[in-house]
Design a protein around this motif. Structure first.
Motif, PDB file in Angstrom:
ATOM      1  N   GLY A  65       0.811  -1.215   0.000  1.00 56.01           N
ATOM      2  CA  GLY A  65       0.000   0.000   0.000  1.00 56.01           C
ATOM      3  C   GLY A  65       0.841   1.261   0.000  1.00 56.01           C
ATOM      4  N   CYS A  66       1.875   1.288   0.849  1.00 57.65           N
ATOM      5  CA  CYS A  66       2.722   2.479   0.943  1.00 57.65           C
ATOM      6  C   CYS A  66       3.506   2.724  -0.341  1.00 57.65           C
ATOM      7  N   VAL A  67       3.930   1.644  -0.999  1.00 58.72           N
ATOM      8  CA  VAL A  67       4.719   1.796  -2.220  1.00 58.72           C
ATOM      9  C   VAL A  67       3.842   2.224  -3.396  1.00 58.72           C
ATOM     10  N   THR A  68       2.654   1.644  -3.497  1.00 55.54           N
ATOM     11  CA  THR A  68       1.842   1.852  -4.705  1.00 55.54           C
ATOM     12  C   THR A  68       0.807   2.969  -4.593  1.00 55.54           C
ATOM     13  N   LEU A  69       0.415   3.332  -3.383  1.00 57.88           N
ATOM     14  CA  LEU A  69      -0.714   4.254  -3.232  1.00 57.88           C
ATOM     15  C   LEU A  69      -0.353   5.605  -2.614  1.00 57.88           C
ATOM     16  N   GLN A  70       0.899   5.800  -2.148  1.00 56.06           N
ATOM     17  CA  GLN A  70       1.220   7.048  -1.463  1.00 56.06           C
ATOM     18  C   GLN A  70       1.045   8.264  -2.363  1.00 56.06           C
ATOM     19  N   VAL A  71       1.468   8.182  -3.609  1.00 55.37           N
ATOM     20  CA  VAL A  71       1.332   9.331  -4.523  1.00 55.37           C
ATOM     21  C   VAL A  71      -0.138   9.625  -4.783  1.00 55.37           C
ATOM     22  N   ARG A  72      -0.925   8.584  -4.992  1.00 52.84           N
ATOM     23  CA  ARG A  72      -2.368   8.781  -5.215  1.00 52.84           C
ATOM     24  C   ARG A  72      -3.027   9.391  -3.979  1.00 52.84           C
ATOM     25  N   ALA A  73      -2.630   8.914  -2.795  1.00 50.84           N
ATOM     26  CA  ALA A  73      -3.228   9.426  -1.561  1.00 50.84           C
ATOM     27  C   ALA A  73      -2.889  10.892  -1.333  1.00 50.84           C
ATOM     28  N   ALA A  74      -1.784  11.364  -1.907  1.00 49.12           N
ATOM     29  CA  ALA A  74      -1.361  12.751  -1.708  1.00 49.12           C
ATOM     30  C   ALA A  74      -2.084  13.735  -2.618  1.00 49.12           C
ATOM     31  N   ARG A  75      -2.843  13.249  -3.582  1.00 47.16           N
ATOM     32  CA  ARG A  75      -3.527  14.149  -4.507  1.00 47.16           C
ATOM     33  C   ARG A  75      -4.492  15.074  -3.771  1.00 47.16           C
ATOM     34  N   GLY A  76      -4.422  16.351  -4.098  1.00 45.76           N
ATOM     35  CA  GLY A  76      -5.328  17.321  -3.502  1.00 45.76           C
ATOM     36  C   GLY A  76      -4.905  17.815  -2.138  1.00 45.76           C
ATOM     37  N   THR A  77      -3.786  17.293  -1.615  1.00 48.24           N
ATOM     38  CA  THR A  77      -3.290  17.744  -0.306  1.00 48.24           C
ATOM     39  C   THR A  77      -2.021  18.550  -0.550  1.00 48.24           C
ATOM     40  N   ASP A  78      -2.195  19.803  -0.964  1.00 51.12           N
ATOM     41  CA  ASP A  78      -1.060  20.634  -1.343  1.00 51.12           C
ATOM     42  C   ASP A  78      -0.691  21.663  -0.283  1.00 51.12           C
ATOM     43  N   THR A  79      -1.642  22.037   0.567  1.00 50.22           N
ATOM     44  CA  THR A  79      -1.408  23.073   1.559  1.00 50.22           C
ATOM     45  C   THR A  79      -1.819  22.577   2.945  1.00 50.22           C
ATOM     46  N   ALA A  80      -1.458  23.344   3.961  1.00 49.90           N
ATOM     47  CA  ALA A  80      -1.845  22.985   5.326  1.00 49.90           C
ATOM     48  C   ALA A  80      -3.359  23.009   5.492  1.00 49.90           C
ATOM     49  N   VAL A  81      -4.027  23.912   4.800  1.00 50.07           N
ATOM     50  CA  VAL A  81      -5.498  23.949   4.871  1.00 50.07           C
ATOM     51  C   VAL A  81      -6.078  22.665   4.299  1.00 50.07           C
ATOM     52  N   ASP A  82      -5.535  22.209   3.167  1.00 48.34           N
ATOM     53  CA  ASP A  82      -5.985  20.938   2.596  1.00 48.34           C
ATOM     54  C   ASP A  82      -5.760  19.790   3.569  1.00 48.34           C
ATOM     55  N   ALA A  83      -4.711  19.882   4.373  1.00 46.70           N
ATOM     56  CA  ALA A  83      -4.324  18.779   5.249  1.00 46.70           C
ATOM     57  C   ALA A  83      -5.268  18.581   6.420  1.00 46.70           C
ATOM     58  N   ILE A  84      -6.047  19.583   6.777  1.00 46.45           N
ATOM     59  CA  ILE A  84      -6.877  19.492   7.988  1.00 46.45           C
ATOM     60  C   ILE A  84      -7.825  18.295   7.956  1.00 46.45           C
ATOM     61  N   PRO A  85      -8.703  18.170   6.948  1.00 41.48           N
ATOM     62  CA  PRO A  85      -9.594  16.996   6.955  1.00 41.48           C
ATOM     63  C   PRO A  85      -8.861  15.697   6.675  1.00 41.48           C
ATOM     64  N   VAL A  86      -7.774  15.746   5.932  1.00 43.27           N
ATOM     65  CA  VAL A  86      -7.027  14.536   5.589  1.00 43.27           C
ATOM     66  C   VAL A  86      -6.375  13.941   6.838  1.00 43.27           C
ATOM     67  N   ALA A  87      -5.765  14.793   7.667  1.00 41.88           N
ATOM     68  CA  ALA A  87      -5.146  14.311   8.906  1.00 41.88           C
ATOM     69  C   ALA A  87      -6.184  13.713   9.839  1.00 41.88           C
ATOM     70  N   ARG A  88      -7.310  14.384   9.961  1.00 43.63           N
ATOM     71  CA  ARG A  88      -8.374  13.882  10.840  1.00 43.63           C
ATOM     72  C   ARG A  88      -8.869  12.519  10.357  1.00 43.63           C
TER      73      ARG A  88
END
Length: 412
Positions: A258-281
């Motif tokens: 999962g970490c090797v194949t999906l990390q780039v896909r999981a990062a899509r749309g998380t470009d700023t700290a504001v974007d990170a708020i719901p993702v971290a939660r």
């Protein structure tokens, strides 16, 4: 096609290649280090633990100051120097004769490796546009996981041989990967140091209390999700189930793939700290949910334990991917351009603190209390998920006395 499978040409691809080379040797060393230190060097398990504790304390004390040097001397120069120093330390491990020499070398390795990671992040910040930094960092994390996994497999042969020559070969090979990584990094574009503004604090990251609160919470969460499958799960299966311990291998395989194949896909749309708020939660809640699934395995039939463990591993890796993506975004976004190195280093310090806290907490709760212990760990992770929005917004609202104010301007 290459743009989907690789980061941008130039420094991002160079850092990705250097990471792959370096972590291949690291994976082999991590697999064999305990037996090398006890069977070849002759250290007791307690002495190994003491040496590693000294290394952890050195990392906590010195990593952020090294990050300051990354900013002042330039991240490429510091990364090259750190890679060469750590290579020399692994060569030195072939000659150690007791606890003190091991503790000194382990401490230098801990600080050097943390400096390499901080320099890596600072090089990304200096070479990549803000909108592409998290994606680039995601590629490098995928490569890191792939390299460690392959190195772990390579370390299996010396374990089977169980000979001094085999263990020394791993040390020499790991030193060689650091030298090769330095050679790769040397081809990257030079990154000039960014001048510290007159009003900027020398150790701005340590003066940024909201950021410190974030890195301590996030570093502890990261340490917890790293140790859940590798430490807590095998001990749990032995103590509270009749299922085979080989389930740990299956769970770790799911995590690695999962970490090797999906990390780039999981990062899509998380470009700023504001974007990170719901993702971290969301990520913290998912890892908490994996703990609940593992709690259900107590004294269950083996087939049900296996099903629940595999489900928990799947949920766990999704949460881990989102947590990692949100972390990248926060660090890149809140750090001023002239202090990217020390902010990256301060985060590494938070991870080191978490690595000291997580193992005893997990073993005390899960093995000591059983099912209520898993519920306690899930509660800690859920509490972190609830805290992330407040921590990140507090960091964004803080006046950027040491930066440009761009991040703070996005939060109303």
């Amino acid at each position: 096609m290459l743009t989907r499978l690789l980061p941008a040409p130039g420094t991002p691809r160079i850092l990705m290649l250097a990471t792959g080379v370096n972590t291949l040797g690291n994976g082999a060393y991590l697999t064999t280090s305990a037996l090398f230190l006890t069977r070849v060097v002759g250290l007791s398990p307690a002495e190994v633990a003491l040496g590693l504790s000294a290394a952890a304390l050195a990392g906590v004390a010195l990593t952020t100051p090294m990050g300051y040097l990354v900013d002042r001397l330039g991240p490429k120069r510091m990364q090259l120097g750190s890679l060469l120093v750590v290579a020399a330390c692994f060569l030195g491990l072939t000659r150690i004769a007791g606890l003190w020499s091991f503790a000194v070398l382990a401490s230098v390795i801990a600080v050097g490796d943390a400096t390499v990671k901080a320099s890596n992040g600072a090089m990304i910040a200096s070479a990549v546009p803000p909108a592409d930094r998290v994606r680039t960092r995601a590629f490098i994390r995928s490569t890191n996981n792939a390299g460690v996994a392959l190195g772990t497999l390579a370390g299996g042969l010396p374990l089977l041989l169980d000979s001094r020559a085999g263990y020394l070969a791993v040390l020499l090979g790991n030193a060689a990967t650091y030298l090769l990584a330095a050679g790769v990094v040397s081809r990257a574009r030079a990154t000039e140091p960014v001048a510290r503004p007159p009003a900027g604090s020398r150790l701005a990251a340590l003066a940024d209390r909201p950021f410190l609160a974030f890195v301590l919470v996030d570093g502890t969460v990261a340490a917890l999700f790293n140790e859940l499958l590798s430490l807590a799960l095998p001990l749990w299966l032995i103590r509270y189930t009749h299922a085979p311990v080989t389930l740990v291998t299956a769970a770790l395989l799911i995590n690695t793939i999962g970490c090797v194949t999906l990390q780039v896909r999981a990062a899509r749309g998380t470009d700023t700290a504001v974007d990170a708020i719901p993702v971290a939660r969301r990520g913290a809640f998912l890892v908490a949910a994996s703990c609940l699934l593992l709690a259900l395995t107590a004294h269950r039939p083996s087939w049900l334990v296996g099903t629940l463990v595999l489900a928990a591993a799947t949920v766990h890796v999704l949460g881990e991917l989102w947590l990692s993506s949100s972390t990248f975004a926060v660090i890149f976004d809140v750090a001023p351009d002239w202090a990217q190195g020390q902010y990256q280093a301060a985060y590494q310090t938070g991870r080191q603190v978490g690595n000291m806290i997580a193992p005893p907490v997990l073993t005390a709760l899960v093995i000591g209390y059983g099912v209520p212990g898993w519920l306690g760990v899930a509660g800690l992770l859920a509490a972190a998920g609830l805290a992330y929005p407040y921590l990140i917004r507090a960091g964004l609202r803080r006046p950027r006395l040491v930066g440009t104010g761009a991040a703070a301007a996005r939060v109303g």
